[in-house]
Enzyme design. Sequence first.
Site, PDB file in Angstrom:
ATOM      1  N   ASN A   9       0.869  -1.177   0.000  1.00 50.26           N
ATOM      2  CA  ASN A   9       0.000   0.000   0.000  1.00 50.26           C
ATOM      3  C   ASN A   9       0.907   1.228   0.000  1.00 50.26           C
ATOM      4  O   ASN A   9       1.469   1.585   1.030  1.00 50.26           O
ATOM      5  CB  ASN A   9      -0.906  -0.020   1.238  1.00 50.26           C
ATOM      6  CG  ASN A   9      -1.783   1.223   1.314  1.00 50.26           C
ATOM      7  OD1 ASN A   9      -1.804   2.034   0.392  1.00 50.26           O
ATOM      8  ND2 ASN A   9      -2.499   1.368   2.413  1.00 50.26           N
ATOM      9  N   TRP A  10       1.015   1.841  -1.169  1.00 47.87           N
ATOM     10  CA  TRP A  10       1.920   3.000  -1.292  1.00 47.87           C
ATOM     11  C   TRP A  10       1.350   4.257  -0.641  1.00 47.87           C
ATOM     12  O   TRP A  10       2.058   5.251  -0.507  1.00 47.87           O
ATOM     13  CB  TRP A  10       2.200   3.299  -2.769  1.00 47.87           C
ATOM     14  CG  TRP A  10       3.072   2.305  -3.464  1.00 47.87           C
ATOM     15  CD1 TRP A  10       3.590   1.142  -2.956  1.00 47.87           C
ATOM     16  CD2 TRP A  10       3.544   2.394  -4.820  1.00 47.87           C
ATOM     17  NE1 TRP A  10       4.352   0.507  -3.918  1.00 47.87           N
ATOM     18  CE2 TRP A  10       4.343   1.256  -5.071  1.00 47.87           C
ATOM     19  CE3 TRP A  10       3.375   3.327  -5.841  1.00 47.87           C
ATOM     20  CZ2 TRP A  10       4.960   1.028  -6.301  1.00 47.87           C
ATOM     21  CZ3 TRP A  10       3.985   3.097  -7.070  1.00 47.87           C
ATOM     22  CH2 TRP A  10       4.772   1.956  -7.289  1.00 47.87           C
ATOM     23  N   LYS A  11       0.060   4.218  -0.315  1.00 44.80           N
ATOM     24  CA  LYS A  11      -0.605   5.418   0.239  1.00 44.80           C
ATOM     25  C   LYS A  11      -0.347   6.606  -0.691  1.00 44.80           C
ATOM     26  O   LYS A  11      -0.245   6.412  -1.902  1.00 44.80           O
ATOM     27  CB  LYS A  11      -0.147   5.664   1.682  1.00 44.80           C
ATOM     28  CG  LYS A  11      -0.299   4.394   2.528  1.00 44.80           C
ATOM     29  CD  LYS A  11      -0.105   4.598   4.004  1.00 44.80           C
ATOM     30  CE  LYS A  11      -0.294   3.261   4.716  1.00 44.80           C
ATOM     31  NZ  LYS A  11      -0.217   3.388   6.174  1.00 44.80           N
ATOM     32  N   HIS A  96      -9.517   1.127   4.669  1.00 45.72           N
ATOM     33  CA  HIS A  96      -8.283   1.401   5.413  1.00 45.72           C
ATOM     34  C   HIS A  96      -8.579   2.387   6.547  1.00 45.72           C
ATOM     35  O   HIS A  96      -9.394   3.303   6.385  1.00 45.72           O
ATOM     36  CB  HIS A  96      -7.218   1.972   4.478  1.00 45.72           C
ATOM     37  CG  HIS A  96      -5.854   1.967   5.106  1.00 45.72           C
ATOM     38  ND1 HIS A  96      -5.477   2.906   6.040  1.00 45.72           N
ATOM     39  CD2 HIS A  96      -4.821   1.115   4.977  1.00 45.72           C
ATOM     40  CE1 HIS A  96      -4.246   2.628   6.443  1.00 45.72           C
ATOM     41  NE2 HIS A  96      -3.826   1.548   5.816  1.00 45.72           N
ATOM     42  N   GLU A  98      -7.021   4.837   7.606  1.00 45.42           N
ATOM     43  CA  GLU A  98      -6.786   6.247   7.262  1.00 45.42           C
ATOM     44  C   GLU A  98      -7.990   6.824   6.530  1.00 45.42           C
ATOM     45  O   GLU A  98      -8.303   8.011   6.664  1.00 45.42           O
ATOM     46  CB  GLU A  98      -5.496   6.365   6.424  1.00 45.42           C
ATOM     47  CG  GLU A  98      -4.269   6.135   7.301  1.00 45.42           C
ATOM     48  CD  GLU A  98      -3.066   5.544   6.581  1.00 45.42           C
ATOM     49  OE1 GLU A  98      -3.033   5.539   5.333  1.00 45.42           O
ATOM     50  OE2 GLU A  98      -2.148   5.068   7.289  1.00 45.42           O
ATOM     51  N   GLU A 168      -5.494  -4.708  10.451  1.00 44.44           N
ATOM     52  CA  GLU A 168      -4.488  -3.668  10.647  1.00 44.44           C
ATOM     53  C   GLU A 168      -4.808  -2.894  11.928  1.00 44.44           C
ATOM     54  O   GLU A 168      -5.584  -1.925  11.889  1.00 44.44           O
ATOM     55  CB  GLU A 168      -4.498  -2.688   9.464  1.00 44.44           C
ATOM     56  CG  GLU A 168      -4.137  -3.326   8.135  1.00 44.44           C
ATOM     57  CD  GLU A 168      -3.542  -2.295   7.188  1.00 44.44           C
ATOM     58  OE1 GLU A 168      -2.423  -2.521   6.727  1.00 44.44           O
ATOM     59  OE2 GLU A 168      -4.170  -1.262   6.936  1.00 44.44           O
ATOM     60  N   GLY A 174       2.320   2.544  10.891  1.00 47.16           N
ATOM     61  CA  GLY A 174       3.255   3.654  10.768  1.00 47.16           C
ATOM     62  C   GLY A 174       3.923   4.047  12.074  1.00 47.16           C
ATOM     63  O   GLY A 174       4.551   5.096  12.154  1.00 47.16           O
ATOM     64  N   SER A 214       3.370  -1.846  10.563  1.00 42.13           N
ATOM     65  CA  SER A 214       4.813  -1.909  10.848  1.00 42.13           C
ATOM     66  C   SER A 214       5.403  -3.291  10.553  1.00 42.13           C
ATOM     67  O   SER A 214       6.304  -3.754  11.258  1.00 42.13           O
ATOM     68  CB  SER A 214       5.101  -1.477  12.284  1.00 42.13           C
ATOM     69  OG  SER A 214       4.687  -0.130  12.484  1.00 42.13           O
ATOM     70  N   GLY A 235       2.909  -0.991   4.365  1.00 42.08           N
ATOM     71  CA  GLY A 235       2.965   0.435   4.067  1.00 42.08           C
ATOM     72  C   GLY A 235       4.400   0.880   3.833  1.00 42.08           C
ATOM     73  O   GLY A 235       4.967   0.678   2.763  1.00 42.08           O
ATOM     74  N   GLY A 236       5.013   1.475   4.852  1.00 41.74           N
ATOM     75  CA  GLY A 236       6.345   2.068   4.714  1.00 41.74           C
ATOM     76  C   GLY A 236       7.372   1.167   4.050  1.00 41.74           C
ATOM     77  O   GLY A 236       8.095   1.601   3.134  1.00 41.74           O
TER      78      GLY A 236
HETATM   79  P1  13P Z   1       2.950   0.552   7.791  1.00 39.19           P
HETATM   80  O1  13P Z   1       3.491  -0.743   7.218  1.00 39.19           O
HETATM   81  O2  13P Z   1       3.701   1.764   7.299  1.00 39.19           O
HETATM   82  O3  13P Z   1       2.786   0.493   9.256  1.00 39.19           O
HETATM   83  O4  13P Z   1       1.478   0.730   7.172  1.00 39.19           O
HETATM   84  C1  13P Z   1       0.600  -0.343   7.241  1.00 39.19           C
HETATM   85  C2  13P Z   1      -0.588  -0.008   6.429  1.00 39.19           C
HETATM   86  O5  13P Z   1      -1.327   0.916   6.748  1.00 39.19           O
HETATM   87  C3  13P Z   1      -0.818  -0.780   5.208  1.00 39.19           C
HETATM   88  O6  13P Z   1      -2.081  -0.542   4.692  1.00 39.19           O
END
Ligand code: 13P
Length: 251
Positions: A9-11, A96, A98, A168, A174, A214, A235-236
Amino acid sequence: MRKNIVAANWKMNLDRVEGITLVEDILGKISLDSKTEVVLAPSFIHLYKLGKMCDDRRNIFIASQDCSASNKGAFTGEVSAEMIASCAAKYVILGHSERRTNFSETNELLKLKVGQALANNLEVVFCCGESLEQRHSGAHFEWLNSQISDSLFHLLAEDFSKIVIAYEPIWAIGTGVTASSDQAQEAHNFIRDIVRKRYGGNVANDTSILYGGSCNPVNSAELFSQPDIDGGLIGGASLNADDFVAITDSF
Ligand code: 13P
Protein backbone atom coordinates in the site's frame (compact mmCIF):
# COMPACT_ATOMS: atom_id res chain seq x y z
CA MET A 1 -8.92 -20.27 -2.59
CA ARG A 2 -6.73 -19.37 0.39
CA LYS A 3 -3.37 -18.10 -0.77
CA ASN A 4 -0.40 -16.21 0.54
CA ILE A 5 -0.51 -12.57 -0.47
CA VAL A 6 1.88 -9.70 0.14
CA ALA A 7 0.37 -6.37 -0.83
CA ALA A 8 2.09 -2.99 -1.05
CA ASN A 9 0.00 0.00 0.00
CA TRP A 10 1.92 3.00 -1.29
CA LYS A 11 -0.61 5.42 0.24
CA MET A 12 -0.06 8.99 -1.07
CA ASN A 13 3.59 8.48 -1.97
CA LEU A 14 5.67 8.37 -5.17
CA ASP A 15 5.21 10.57 -8.23
CA ARG A 16 5.07 9.14 -11.75
CA VAL A 17 8.79 8.63 -12.23
CA GLU A 18 9.41 7.40 -8.67
CA GLY A 19 6.59 4.88 -8.97
CA ILE A 20 7.82 3.47 -12.26
CA THR A 21 11.38 3.26 -10.94
CA LEU A 22 10.26 1.36 -7.84
CA VAL A 23 8.28 -1.15 -9.89
CA GLU A 24 11.20 -1.69 -12.28
CA ASP A 25 13.36 -2.35 -9.24
CA ILE A 26 10.84 -4.78 -7.72
CA LEU A 27 10.36 -6.62 -11.02
CA GLY A 28 14.12 -7.06 -11.30
CA LYS A 29 14.39 -8.61 -7.84
CA ILE A 30 11.25 -10.60 -7.30
CA SER A 31 11.27 -14.35 -7.68
CA LEU A 32 9.48 -15.43 -10.86
CA ASP A 33 8.30 -18.79 -9.59
CA SER A 34 7.11 -17.63 -6.18
CA LYS A 35 3.70 -19.01 -5.22
CA THR A 36 3.04 -15.87 -3.20
CA GLU A 37 0.69 -13.43 -4.85
CA VAL A 38 2.21 -9.95 -4.90
CA VAL A 39 -0.11 -6.96 -5.10
CA LEU A 40 0.91 -3.35 -5.72
CA ALA A 41 -1.52 -0.60 -4.70
CA PRO A 42 -0.23 2.71 -6.02
CA SER A 43 -2.13 5.97 -6.33
CA PHE A 44 -4.75 6.07 -9.09
CA ILE A 45 -2.37 7.92 -11.42
CA HIS A 46 -0.12 4.87 -11.67
CA LEU A 47 -2.73 2.17 -12.17
CA TYR A 48 -2.72 1.89 -15.93
CA LYS A 49 1.05 2.13 -16.42
CA LEU A 50 1.85 -0.30 -13.60
CA GLY A 51 -0.78 -2.71 -14.87
CA LYS A 52 1.00 -2.72 -18.25
CA MET A 53 4.41 -3.16 -16.60
CA CYS A 54 3.22 -6.20 -14.65
CA ASP A 55 0.84 -7.82 -17.13
CA ASP A 56 3.25 -10.59 -18.14
CA ARG A 57 3.98 -11.56 -14.48
CA ARG A 58 1.57 -14.21 -13.39
CA ASN A 59 2.04 -13.61 -9.64
CA ILE A 60 1.99 -9.78 -9.58
CA PHE A 61 -1.26 -7.82 -9.59
CA ILE A 62 -2.38 -4.22 -9.28
CA ALA A 63 -4.85 -2.74 -6.79
CA SER A 64 -6.34 0.67 -6.16
CA GLN A 65 -6.44 2.08 -2.62
CA ASP A 66 -10.12 3.02 -2.77
CA CYS A 67 -13.08 3.33 -5.13
CA SER A 68 -16.22 5.43 -5.27
CA ALA A 69 -19.45 4.22 -3.72
CA SER A 70 -21.25 5.41 -6.87
CA ASN A 71 -21.01 3.96 -10.35
CA LYS A 72 -20.72 7.10 -12.49
CA GLY A 73 -21.84 10.69 -12.95
CA ALA A 74 -21.46 14.05 -11.22
CA PHE A 75 -19.05 13.08 -8.44
CA THR A 76 -16.11 15.42 -9.01
CA GLY A 77 -12.80 13.90 -7.95
CA GLU A 78 -14.14 10.37 -7.51
CA VAL A 79 -12.82 7.28 -9.31
CA SER A 80 -15.26 4.48 -10.03
CA ALA A 81 -14.69 0.76 -9.69
CA GLU A 82 -15.46 0.46 -13.42
CA MET A 83 -12.61 2.87 -14.25
CA ILE A 84 -10.25 0.96 -11.96
CA ALA A 85 -11.21 -2.36 -13.55
CA SER A 86 -10.55 -0.82 -17.00
CA CYS A 87 -6.89 -0.37 -15.91
CA ALA A 88 -6.67 -4.15 -15.44
CA ALA A 89 -6.50 -3.91 -11.66
CA LYS A 90 -7.42 -7.10 -9.82
CA TYR A 91 -8.12 -5.67 -6.36
CA VAL A 92 -9.36 -2.61 -4.56
CA ILE A 93 -8.35 -1.91 -0.96
CA LEU A 94 -11.37 -0.72 1.03
CA GLY A 95 -11.85 0.45 4.60
CA HIS A 96 -8.28 1.40 5.41
CA SER A 97 -8.23 3.09 8.83
CA GLU A 98 -6.79 6.25 7.26
CA ARG A 99 -9.89 6.50 5.09
CA ARG A 100 -12.20 5.66 7.97
CA THR A 101 -10.55 8.30 10.18
CA ASN A 102 -9.61 11.08 7.75
CA PHE A 103 -12.54 10.75 5.35
CA SER A 104 -15.25 9.58 7.76
CA GLU A 105 -15.86 6.30 5.95
CA THR A 106 -18.49 4.25 7.77
CA ASN A 107 -19.34 0.57 7.66
CA GLU A 108 -22.47 1.50 5.66
CA LEU A 109 -20.50 3.47 3.05
CA LEU A 110 -17.99 0.62 2.78
CA LYS A 111 -20.83 -1.80 2.15
CA LEU A 112 -21.72 0.29 -0.93
CA LYS A 113 -18.10 0.42 -2.07
CA VAL A 114 -17.78 -3.36 -1.70
CA GLY A 115 -20.88 -3.67 -3.90
CA GLN A 116 -19.36 -1.43 -6.58
CA ALA A 117 -16.08 -3.36 -6.54
CA LEU A 118 -17.71 -6.78 -6.85
CA ALA A 119 -20.12 -5.57 -9.54
CA ASN A 120 -17.07 -4.63 -11.60
CA ASN A 121 -15.27 -7.92 -11.03
CA LEU A 122 -12.71 -6.46 -8.66
CA GLU A 123 -11.69 -8.44 -5.60
CA VAL A 124 -11.55 -6.56 -2.31
CA VAL A 125 -8.86 -6.26 0.32
CA PHE A 126 -11.08 -5.23 3.22
CA CYS A 127 -9.28 -3.56 6.14
CA CYS A 128 -10.34 -3.67 9.75
CA GLY A 129 -8.58 -2.93 13.01
CA GLU A 130 -8.95 -1.41 16.43
CA SER A 131 -7.49 1.62 18.19
CA LEU A 132 -5.23 1.31 21.22
CA GLU A 133 -8.05 2.49 23.50
CA GLN A 134 -10.32 -0.24 22.18
CA ARG A 135 -7.64 -2.87 22.73
CA HIS A 136 -6.94 -1.65 26.25
CA SER A 137 -10.62 -1.68 27.15
CA GLY A 138 -11.10 -5.14 25.66
CA ALA A 139 -13.57 -3.85 23.04
CA HIS A 140 -11.47 -4.85 20.03
CA PHE A 141 -13.14 -8.17 19.19
CA GLU A 142 -16.58 -6.62 19.20
CA TRP A 143 -15.24 -3.77 17.02
CA LEU A 144 -13.69 -6.14 14.48
CA ASN A 145 -16.90 -8.14 14.41
CA SER A 146 -19.00 -5.07 13.61
CA GLN A 147 -16.60 -3.73 10.98
CA ILE A 148 -16.64 -7.06 9.15
CA SER A 149 -20.26 -8.09 9.63
CA ASP A 150 -21.78 -4.65 8.89
CA SER A 151 -19.91 -4.24 5.58
CA LEU A 152 -19.53 -7.82 4.35
CA PHE A 153 -21.89 -10.36 5.89
CA HIS A 154 -24.81 -9.45 3.63
CA LEU A 155 -22.80 -11.04 0.79
CA LEU A 156 -23.59 -14.47 -0.59
CA ALA A 157 -20.83 -17.02 -0.02
CA GLU A 158 -19.92 -16.89 -3.70
CA ASP A 159 -19.27 -13.14 -3.47
CA PHE A 160 -17.52 -13.41 -0.11
CA SER A 161 -14.95 -15.64 -1.83
CA LYS A 162 -13.74 -12.44 -3.61
CA ILE A 163 -12.85 -10.86 -0.26
CA VAL A 164 -9.42 -10.80 1.36
CA ILE A 165 -9.40 -9.41 4.91
CA ALA A 166 -6.54 -7.29 6.22
CA TYR A 167 -6.25 -6.96 9.99
CA GLU A 168 -4.49 -3.67 10.65
CA PRO A 169 -4.49 -2.54 14.29
CA ILE A 170 -4.43 1.26 14.13
CA TRP A 171 -1.82 1.46 16.88
CA ALA A 172 0.63 -0.52 14.73
CA ILE A 173 0.24 1.48 11.50
CA GLY A 174 3.26 3.65 10.77
CA THR A 175 4.31 3.59 14.43
CA GLY A 176 7.11 1.01 14.35
CA VAL A 177 5.12 -0.91 16.99
CA THR A 178 4.17 -4.24 15.45
CA ALA A 179 1.53 -6.48 16.97
CA SER A 180 3.28 -9.50 18.46
CA SER A 181 2.78 -12.68 16.48
CA ASP A 182 0.53 -13.93 19.33
CA GLN A 183 -1.62 -10.80 19.27
CA ALA A 184 -1.91 -10.92 15.48
CA GLN A 185 -2.65 -14.67 15.43
CA GLU A 186 -5.34 -14.21 18.09
CA ALA A 187 -7.07 -11.50 16.04
CA HIS A 188 -6.77 -13.48 12.78
CA ASN A 189 -8.15 -16.57 14.47
CA PHE A 190 -11.08 -14.52 15.75
CA ILE A 191 -11.74 -13.15 12.25
CA ARG A 192 -11.61 -16.63 10.68
CA ASP A 193 -13.97 -17.83 13.37
CA ILE A 194 -16.64 -15.22 12.66
CA VAL A 195 -16.32 -16.00 8.94
CA ARG A 196 -16.77 -19.70 9.82
CA LYS A 197 -19.91 -18.94 11.85
CA ARG A 198 -21.40 -16.93 8.99
CA TYR A 199 -20.29 -18.95 5.94
CA GLY A 200 -19.08 -22.32 7.21
CA GLY A 201 -15.72 -24.06 7.44
CA ASN A 202 -14.87 -24.29 3.74
CA VAL A 203 -15.26 -20.56 3.12
CA ALA A 204 -13.40 -19.71 6.34
CA ASN A 205 -10.52 -22.00 5.42
CA ASP A 206 -10.35 -20.47 1.95
CA THR A 207 -10.27 -16.85 3.16
CA SER A 208 -6.88 -15.11 3.06
CA ILE A 209 -6.31 -12.88 6.09
CA LEU A 210 -3.39 -10.44 5.94
CA TYR A 211 -1.65 -8.59 8.74
CA GLY A 212 -0.73 -4.91 8.40
CA GLY A 213 1.04 -2.52 10.74
CA SER A 214 4.81 -1.91 10.85
CA CYS A 215 5.47 -5.20 9.10
CA ASN A 216 9.06 -5.32 7.84
CA PRO A 217 11.71 -7.83 6.70
CA VAL A 218 12.74 -8.46 10.31
CA ASN A 219 9.33 -9.43 11.69
CA SER A 220 7.51 -10.75 8.58
CA ALA A 221 8.69 -14.39 8.76
CA GLU A 222 7.57 -14.76 12.39
CA LEU A 223 4.19 -13.16 11.64
CA PHE A 224 3.61 -15.17 8.44
CA SER A 225 4.46 -18.45 10.22
CA GLN A 226 1.29 -18.15 12.31
CA PRO A 227 -1.47 -20.54 11.21
CA ASP A 228 -4.07 -17.85 10.48
CA ILE A 229 -1.79 -15.19 8.96
CA ASP A 230 -1.67 -15.53 5.19
CA GLY A 231 0.53 -12.57 4.36
CA GLY A 232 0.77 -8.84 4.83
CA LEU A 233 -0.44 -5.43 3.78
CA ILE A 234 2.70 -3.35 3.83
CA GLY A 235 2.96 0.44 4.07
CA GLY A 236 6.35 2.07 4.71
CA ALA A 237 8.47 -0.99 3.93
CA SER A 238 6.78 -1.37 0.53
CA LEU A 239 8.43 1.84 -0.69
CA ASN A 240 11.85 0.16 -0.68
CA ALA A 241 12.32 -2.61 -3.27
CA ASP A 242 14.81 -4.66 -1.21
CA ASP A 243 12.63 -4.57 1.92
CA PHE A 244 9.43 -5.32 0.04
CA VAL A 245 10.91 -8.22 -1.94
CA ALA A 246 12.43 -9.62 1.27
CA ILE A 247 8.95 -9.59 2.84
CA THR A 248 7.48 -11.41 -0.18
CA ASP A 249 10.17 -14.08 0.33
CA SER A 250 9.48 -14.64 4.01
CA PHE A 251 6.99 -17.52 3.88
P1 13P B 1 2.95 0.55 7.79
O1 13P B 1 3.49 -0.74 7.22
O2 13P B 1 3.70 1.76 7.30
O3 13P B 1 2.79 0.49 9.26
O4 13P B 1 1.48 0.73 7.17
C1 13P B 1 0.60 -0.34 7.24
C2 13P B 1 -0.59 -0.01 6.43
O5 13P B 1 -1.33 0.92 6.75
C3 13P B 1 -0.82 -0.78 5.21
O6 13P B 1 -2.08 -0.54 4.69
